[in-house]
Design a protein around this motif. Structure first.
Motif, PDB file in Angstrom:
ATOM      1  N   ILE A   1      -0.227  -7.890   6.742  1.00  0.00           N
ATOM      2  CA  ILE A   1       0.613  -6.887   7.386  1.00  0.00           C
ATOM      3  C   ILE A   1       1.585  -6.398   6.324  1.00  0.00           C
ATOM      4  N   VAL A   2       1.638  -5.092   6.122  1.00  0.00           N
ATOM      5  CA  VAL A   2       2.478  -4.491   5.080  1.00  0.00           C
ATOM      6  C   VAL A   2       3.621  -3.738   5.740  1.00  0.00           C
ATOM      7  N   LEU A   3       4.879  -4.086   5.368  1.00  0.00           N
ATOM      8  CA  LEU A   3       6.073  -3.427   5.886  1.00  0.00           C
ATOM      9  C   LEU A   3       6.673  -2.541   4.806  1.00  0.00           C
ATOM     10  N   ILE A   4       6.843  -1.260   5.129  1.00  0.00           N
ATOM     11  CA  ILE A   4       7.435  -0.299   4.205  1.00  0.00           C
ATOM     12  C   ILE A   4       8.745   0.176   4.813  1.00  0.00           C
ATOM     13  N   LYS A   5       9.812   0.177   4.005  1.00  0.00           N
ATOM     14  CA  LYS A   5      11.131   0.521   4.522  1.00  0.00           C
ATOM     15  C   LYS A   5      11.779   1.557   3.615  1.00  0.00           C
ATOM     16  N   THR A   6      12.541   2.483   4.219  1.00  0.00           N
ATOM     17  CA  THR A   6      13.275   3.484   3.455  1.00  0.00           C
ATOM     18  C   THR A   6      14.750   3.102   3.382  1.00  0.00           C
ATOM     19  N   ILE A   7      15.514   3.848   2.587  1.00  0.00           N
ATOM     20  CA  ILE A   7      16.943   3.594   2.454  1.00  0.00           C
ATOM     21  C   ILE A   7      17.662   3.790   3.790  1.00  0.00           C
ATOM     22  N   ASP A   8      17.128   4.620   4.667  1.00  0.00           N
ATOM     23  CA  ASP A   8      17.743   4.856   5.979  1.00  0.00           C
ATOM     24  C   ASP A   8      17.219   3.914   7.055  1.00  0.00           C
ATOM     25  N   GLU A   9      16.592   2.797   6.615  1.00  0.00           N
ATOM     26  CA  GLU A   9      16.124   1.749   7.535  1.00  0.00           C
ATOM     27  C   GLU A   9      14.960   2.194   8.408  1.00  0.00           C
ATOM     28  N   VAL A  10      14.234   3.232   8.022  1.00  0.00           N
ATOM     29  CA  VAL A  10      13.009   3.599   8.723  1.00  0.00           C
ATOM     30  C   VAL A  10      11.907   2.643   8.267  1.00  0.00           C
ATOM     31  N   VAL A  11      11.211   2.026   9.235  1.00  0.00           N
ATOM     32  CA  VAL A  11      10.192   1.028   8.918  1.00  0.00           C
ATOM     33  C   VAL A  11       8.847   1.471   9.469  1.00  0.00           C
ATOM     34  N   GLU A  12       7.810   1.341   8.640  1.00  0.00           N
ATOM     35  CA  GLU A  12       6.442   1.585   9.094  1.00  0.00           C
ATOM     36  C   GLU A  12       5.573   0.419   8.652  1.00  0.00           C
ATOM     37  N   ASN A  13       4.574   0.096   9.495  1.00  0.00           N
ATOM     38  CA  ASN A  13       3.636  -0.979   9.185  1.00  0.00           C
ATOM     39  C   ASN A  13       2.265  -0.410   8.883  1.00  0.00           C
ATOM     40  N   THR A  14       1.539  -1.121   8.044  1.00  0.00           N
ATOM     41  CA  THR A  14       0.129  -0.862   7.836  1.00  0.00           C
ATOM     42  C   THR A  14      -0.522  -2.210   7.548  1.00  0.00           C
ATOM     43  N   THR A  15      -1.806  -2.211   7.327  1.00  0.00           N
ATOM     44  CA  THR A  15      -2.506  -3.464   7.044  1.00  0.00           C
ATOM     45  C   THR A  15      -3.424  -3.275   5.848  1.00  0.00           C
ATOM     46  N   GLY A  16      -3.838  -4.392   5.273  1.00  0.00           N
ATOM     47  CA  GLY A  16      -4.746  -4.345   4.133  1.00  0.00           C
ATOM     48  C   GLY A  16      -5.292  -5.725   3.844  1.00  0.00           C
ATOM     49  N   TRP A  17      -6.088  -5.804   2.788  1.00  0.00           N
ATOM     50  CA  TRP A  17      -6.720  -7.054   2.398  1.00  0.00           C
ATOM     51  C   TRP A  17      -6.381  -7.349   0.937  1.00  0.00           C
ATOM     52  N   ILE A  18      -6.233  -8.627   0.616  1.00  0.00           N
ATOM     53  CA  ILE A  18      -5.862  -9.025  -0.741  1.00  0.00           C
ATOM     54  C   ILE A  18      -7.062  -8.861  -1.676  1.00  0.00           C
ATOM     55  N   PRO A  19      -6.944  -8.023  -2.705  1.00  0.00           N
ATOM     56  CA  PRO A  19      -8.041  -7.886  -3.678  1.00  0.00           C
ATOM     57  C   PRO A  19      -8.026  -9.058  -4.665  1.00  0.00           C
ATOM     58  N   ASP A  20      -9.145  -9.268  -5.317  1.00  0.00           N
ATOM     59  CA  ASP A  20      -9.207 -10.293  -6.358  1.00  0.00           C
ATOM     60  C   ASP A  20      -8.430  -9.824  -7.583  1.00  0.00           C
ATOM     61  N   ILE A  21      -7.927 -10.788  -8.323  1.00  0.00           N
ATOM     62  CA  ILE A  21      -7.233 -10.503  -9.578  1.00  0.00           C
ATOM     63  C   ILE A  21      -8.134 -10.921 -10.729  1.00  0.00           C
ATOM     64  N   ILE A  22      -8.472  -9.973 -11.590  1.00  0.00           N
ATOM     65  CA  ILE A  22      -9.267 -10.271 -12.780  1.00  0.00           C
ATOM     66  C   ILE A  22      -8.308 -10.671 -13.893  1.00  0.00           C
TER      67      ILE A  22
ATOM     68  N   LYS B   1       0.865  -1.181   0.000  1.00  0.00           N
ATOM     69  CA  LYS B   1       0.000   0.000   0.000  1.00  0.00           C
ATOM     70  C   LYS B   1       0.900   1.229   0.000  1.00  0.00           C
ATOM     71  N   THR B   2       0.728   2.088  -0.986  1.00  0.00           N
ATOM     72  CA  THR B   2       1.640   3.224  -1.173  1.00  0.00           C
ATOM     73  C   THR B   2       1.163   4.490  -0.465  1.00  0.00           C
ATOM     74  N   GLU B   3       0.089   4.421   0.314  1.00  0.00           N
ATOM     75  CA  GLU B   3      -0.483   5.638   0.899  1.00  0.00           C
ATOM     76  C   GLU B   3       0.469   6.353   1.847  1.00  0.00           C
ATOM     77  N   LYS B   4       1.457   5.632   2.431  1.00  0.00           N
ATOM     78  CA  LYS B   4       2.411   6.262   3.347  1.00  0.00           C
ATOM     79  C   LYS B   4       3.723   6.665   2.667  1.00  0.00           C
ATOM     80  N   PHE B   5       3.850   6.406   1.380  1.00  0.00           N
ATOM     81  CA  PHE B   5       5.108   6.684   0.681  1.00  0.00           C
ATOM     82  C   PHE B   5       5.493   8.159   0.793  1.00  0.00           C
ATOM     83  N   GLN B   6       4.526   9.036   0.557  1.00  0.00           N
ATOM     84  CA  GLN B   6       4.820  10.473   0.539  1.00  0.00           C
ATOM     85  C   GLN B   6       5.375  10.919   1.892  1.00  0.00           C
ATOM     86  N   GLU B   7       4.734  10.507   2.961  1.00  0.00           N
ATOM     87  CA  GLU B   7       5.164  10.885   4.304  1.00  0.00           C
ATOM     88  C   GLU B   7       6.536  10.314   4.632  1.00  0.00           C
TER      89      GLU B   7
END
Length: 630
Positions: A543-564, A379-385
Motif C-alpha cells: 500500500i503506497v501513501l502519497i502526501k502533499t504539503i497541504d496534507e492531501v493524501v492518496e493511496n495506491t498499490t504496487g508490488w516490490i520489484p527485484d533488485i539487481i 509510485k510517482t504516477e499520481k504526482f502530477q495530478e
C-alpha cells in the motif's frame, strides 16, 4: 632545428595544461581533516582522486613511537587492514601494509598496496603520509567506498608493533565526500535566523518528541536559505537524537506552545513536508551553489513545525536533586536549527521528498535475526495530478538516510517502465551515530511514472522481542530523504506491506491489519520463520501513501520489484607488491595507474579531444614547415 624546438615547446605546454588539477601529487594540500580520538591526540588529513581511484592519507600523532591507519568492519577489529610506520632512533624509517590476525597481533600482507609518501618524527609528532587504491586486489585490504567507513587508528609509545586497546580507536567517517564546503560560494549578504525550542524541560522518559510552531523570517522579497546547522546546548548533545523542520501549508490552523508531536493533540503532528533535518553525528550542510529553500513569496511556507527527538536512555530526570547541597537543578534545553539565508538568489528552489516504509506498527522486524529486509515502495504516477500544476522532472542532488539502532544498510533504487534504472544512493555500512546529508556524485532524474524502492537491512541478534515501526529509538524506521529541485507540492511517498497476507503466510488466521500486527508477538521466531516473514513482506501487495504539503493524501498499490545488485568494479593491482592467484576477483583487476609526469605516452592517453586536435594540427604544421625548410 627551430621547428623541432617549437614542437617540443607546444607539446610541453599542452601536457602541463591538461595534467594539472585532476591528480594528487605527493605534496598536495589535503582538503579533509578530522580528529580520531576523544583526546585529540590523533589527527587525520585526507583527499582522493575519483578518476584514478586513489586516496591519500596523512596521519599526525603526538607520539615518538609507531603509528597506524586502516579500515575496520562493524563488529570486530580482527581482519582489519592497518598501514603502519615509524622512525627508529637511528633515523631510519619503517613502513608496511599489514592486517590484524587477532585483536592485538599484526601480520604483513603478501601484497603491499600502500605507497609511502612521507614519514617524519619531531619533538611532538610522528607524521605518516601514504596513498592506497580504493579497492586493491588484496583480500586483506578493506574497500573504500561512498559508504560509511570505520577508520581504524592506533599508535604506540615506542617502535614495538603491538596494539594496546587504550591507544586503538575506530571512528565512522564519510571519506569520499563529493563536495567540500570550501568549494561552495558564500553569498555577499548573509542573514542568520535561529529556529529553536525555548527552555524545554526534558522529561525522564526514554523517548520524547517535542514540537512547536515557529514563523520563518519575514522578508519583503524572495530570499533563499542556502545553509543550515544544528544549534545544540552544551552537555545536552547526547540527549538530542534528531531535529526536523517541516514546512506548513499556509491554510493550516496551528496550535501554540510546546507539546508531544504525536500525543493526544493531533494538531501538533500537522505539517509533514521536511525542508531541513539533522540527526546524530551530523554537522552543518550547505546546498550546492544553484539551489536554495525559497522564502518570502506568496507560494512559500510562512510557518514551520520544529520537531526535536530526545533519547533519554539513562533516565536523567528533568529535575536533578543534589541532596548534599540541597540544590534543585532542572535540565532545560534550547536546541534547534540555525539557518543562513540571502537575497542573492540561486537558480532553483529546492524541495525534500520523504521515501521509505510508513512509520507505524505494521512495519515489524523479528527478534534474533542475523539479517532481515524491509521494503517501502513509491509510485510517482499520481504526482502530477496531486501537485495541482504541471510538474517538471525531479532532479535529485543529495540524500539523508535514517534508521534506528537495528539498521545496518539502506539503498534507494529507481525503476522505469518495469526495468531497474539505477541505484540512487546506498550505504552498506550504515552507522546510527553518523547521519549526515550527503551529495550525489551526479544528479539523478526522476520522471513521472518512475517507481522508487527503499530497502532497509536490519540485524536484531540483541533483541528478544519484535521491533515495531514507531518514533522511539527502540522502535524502527526505514527512511530516505531525497534533496531535489525544482520544488513541487509532494512531501512524502511511502509504502508498507499487506500485514494480513504476511500473517496468513506465517500460519496465523487474522481478519484485519490490527490483528495481523498483534499476532506478530505470538510467532516463534526461528530462522525459518524469520526468512518466511521476510519473503512474505516482499511478496505481499504494498500500500503506497502519497502526501502533499497541504496534507492531501492518496493511496495506491504496487508490488516490490527485484533488485539487481550493482557489480563491483575491478580491483587495482599493486605496483609494488604481488597478487596471489587466489586473490584475483571475478570482477578482474587492473594495474595501478601510471603517474603522468613519468610517462609521456600515459599522459597522452588522458588528453582531452581538444588538446589532441590541437597537437595534431600543430604537428601537421611543423611537418609542413620542415618539408619547406628541407
Amino acid at each position: 632545428m627551430t621547428c623541432v624546438l617549437l614542437f617540443k615547446l607546444f607539446l610541453l605546454l599542452a601536457l602541463s595544461d591538461t595534467c594539472q588539477g585532476h591528480r594528487l601529487s605527493p605534496t598536495s594540500h589535503l582538503r579533509y581533516s578530522r580528529f580520531l580520538d576523544p583526546s585529540n591526540v590523533i589527527f587525520l588529513l585526507w583527499d582522493f582522486d575519483f578518476e584514478a581511484e586513489i586516496i591519500t592519507f596523512e596521519l599526525q600523532v603526538r607520539t615518538a613511537g609507531w603509528v597506524g591507519l586502516g579500515i575496520s568492519n562493524r563488529y570486530t577489529v580482527v581482519g582489519s587492514d592497518l598501514v603502519v610506520g615509524g622512525v627508529l632512533p637511528d633515523g631510519n624509517v619503517y613502513f608496511s601494509d599489514q592486517h590484524l590476525v587477532d585483536e592485538d597481533t599484526l601480520e604483513e600482507d603478501g601484497s603491499q598496496d600502500a605507497e609511502l609518501l612521507g614519514l617524519t618524527e619531531d619533538a611532538v609528532y610522528t607524521t605518516m603520509r601514504f596513498s592506497r587504491p580504493f579497492r586493491s586486489c588484496d583480500p586483506h585490504d578493506q574497500d573504500i567506498t561512498s559508504d560509511t567507513i570505520r577508520v581504524l587508528t592506533a599508535y604506540g609509545l615506542d617502535d614495538t608493533l603491538k596494539l594496546d586497546p587504550e591507544r586503538t580507536f575506530v571512528k565512522s567517517i564519510f571519506l569520499l565526500q563529493i563536495i567540500h564546503p570550501d568549494d561552495l560560494e558564500v553569498p555577499e549578504e548573509i542573514i542568520i535566523h535561529d529556529l529553536e525550542i525555548t527552555d524545554f524541560l526534558i522529561p525522564e522518559d526514554d523517548t520524547t518528541y517535542a514540537c512547536t510552531f515557529l514563523p520563518l523570517p519575514i522578508v519583503s522579497k524572495k530570499h533563499h536559505i542556502y545553509k543550515f546547522e544544528p544549534k545544540l546546548v552544551e552537555h545536552n548533545e547526547t540527549l538530542v537524537h534528531h531535529i526536523l523542520v517541516y514546512a506548513c501549508g499556509n491554510a493550516s490552523v496551528l496550535p501554540t506552545g510546546i507539546s508531544d508531536c504525536y500525543g493526544a493533540d493531533p494538531d501538533f503532528s500537522l505539517c509533514t513536508q521536511v525542508i531541513v533535518g539533522w540527526a546524530v553525528g551530523g554537522t552543518s550542510y550547505q546546498f550546492p551553489d544553484d539551489v536554495g529553500i525559497s522564502i518570502g513569496t506568496p507560494w512559500d511556507p510562512q510557518w514551520i513545525r520544529l520537531e526535536i527527538h530526545y533519547s533519554n536512555f539513562h533516565s536523567l530526570p528533568g529535575r536533578l536533586i543534589l541532596e548534599v547541597l540541597g540544590i534543585i537543578s532542572c535540565i532545560y534545553d534550547t536546541s534547534g536549527i540555525r539557518i543562513y539565508y540571502t537575497s542573492h538568489l540561486r537558480k532553483y528552489d529546492m524541495g525534500v521528498l520523504q521515501l521509505g516504509v510508513f512509520t507505524f506498527p505494521i512495519h515489524f522486524i523479528p527478534p534474533g535475526a542475523e539479517s532481515f529486509m524491509s521494503y517501502g515502495l513509491c509510485k510517482t504516477e499520481k504526482f502530477q495530478e496531486m501537485n495541482g500544476a504541471p510538474m517538471p522532472d525531479i532532479q535529485v542532488y543529495g540524500y539523508l538516510l535514517h534508521t534506528h539502532l537495528a539498521g545496518r544498510a539502506l539503498q534507494a533504487v529507481q525503476y522505469r517502465n518495469g526495468t531497474q534504472l539505477q541505484t540512487i544512493c546506498k550505504d552498506d555500512s550504515y552507522d546510527f551515530n553518523l547521519q549526515e546529508t550527503r551529495d550525489l556524485p551526479h544528479r539523478v532524474v526522476i520522471k513521472p511514472g518512475d517507481e522508487l524502492l527503499i530497502e532497509c537491512h536490519y540485524q536484531t541478534l540483541d533483541r528478544d522481542s519484535v521491533i515495531f515501526g514507531g518514533p522511539s529509538t527502540l522502535n524502527e524506521m526505514c527512511l530516505v530523504f531525497l534533496f531535489y529541485y525544482p520544488r513541487n507540492n509532494i512531501s512524502s511517498c511511502q509504502g508498507y506491506p499487506d500485514i494480513t497476507y504476511v500473517a496468513h503466510e506465517l500460519g496465523e488466521e487474522v481478519s484485519d491489519p490490527m490483528e495481523g500486527t498483534m499476532v506478530m508477538n505470538n510467532i516463534e521466531w526461528t530462522p525459518e520463520n524469520i526468512k518466511k516473514a521476510e519473503r512474505a513482506c516482499k511478496e505481499s501487495q504494498q500500500i503506497v501513501l502519497i502526501k502533499t504539503i497541504d496534507e492531501v493524501v492518496e493511496n495506491t498499490t504496487g508490488w516490490i520489484p527485484d533488485i539487481i545488485p550493482t557489480p563491483r568494479g575491478p580491483c587495482l593491482e599493486s605496483s609494488g607488491g604481488k597478487v596471489e592467484p587466489q586473490d584475483e576477483t571475478p570482477a578482474g583487476f587492473r594495474v595501478a595507474p601510471v603517474v603522468l609526469s613519468g610517462s609521456t605516452s600515459a599522459a597522452l592517453e588522458h588528453l582531452p579531444l581538444g588538446a589532441l586536435l590541437f597537437l595534431q594540427g600543430t604537428l601537421s604544421w611543423l611537418l609542413a614547415m620542415l618539408q619547406t625548410e628541407g
